[in-house]
Motif scaffolding. Structure first.
Motif: not given
Length: 191
Positions: A168, A190-191, A129
């Motif tokens: 994670r 990411f994103r 993430r």
């Protein structure tokens, strides 16, 4: 517990491992468009077994990029100074905690980071993430909050070893994701 595990793995690295990683990270980082076109980069001087940053700092400076480095304040916030080469750094002991290499020149104030086109962040791990696990002191959480309050939107990049991209990491509501992680073998976005 995850911090302890990651620090334990890092503690087994040799000085040669850190230097080799630093050169590989510099080569990868300089390919990143966000750094290739940056006028100002906020970075840090690696310490101990952190992935080495001096090769990258010198390469950015050779490209005429303004490099800002942190100066740890008593409350764990960060002031900033300009990097003018390795000889411009001085070792500063912060109480019984640690000694850091910091820029010896003029202090620019905590808000100087808002001028950066890219911010290189230290970390122990990042997950899919883009959530970064730091050392837990909160200094860079303050930097990220300051950037957000100022409406600044620099590229946020964490420098890690290959094994530190994990499934994670624990996160809290104040944590902010990074845009990319650079390891010796890859750039992960990411994103």
């Amino acid at each position: 517990m995850l911090r302890r595990e990651l620090l334990s793995v890092r503690s087994r690295l040799t000085g040669d491992d850190v230097r080799e990683t630093g050169h590989a990270l510099a080569a990868r980082a300089l390919e990143l468009p966000e750094l290739a076109h940056a006028g100002t980069v906020a970075a840090y001087v690696s310490m101990g077994s952190e992935p080495g940053t001096l090769a990258l700092l010198d390469a950015l400076r050779a490209r005429r990029v303004r490099v800002l480095l942190p100066v740890l304040l008593p409350d764990n916030d960060l002031d900033w100074g300009e990097y003018a080469g390795e000889s411009s750094l001085r070792r500063v002991r912060h109480g019984a905690r640690m000694a850091l290499l910091e820029p010896a020149g003029e202090r620019l104030g905590p808000a100087a980071v808002t001028e950066a086109d890219a911010v290189l962040l230290p970390g122990l791990a990042v997950d899919g993430r883009g959530m970064r696990l730091g050392r837990g002191g909160g200094s860079y959480d303050r930097v990220l909050a300051r950037l957000e309050r100022a409406g600044a939107d620099p590229a946020l990049v964490v420098l890690l070893y290959d094994t530190e991209v994990v499934e994670r990491v624990p996160d809290e509501t104040h944590d902010r994701p990074v845009h990319a992680a650079i390891t010796p073998s890859a750039v992960r976005r990411f994103r």
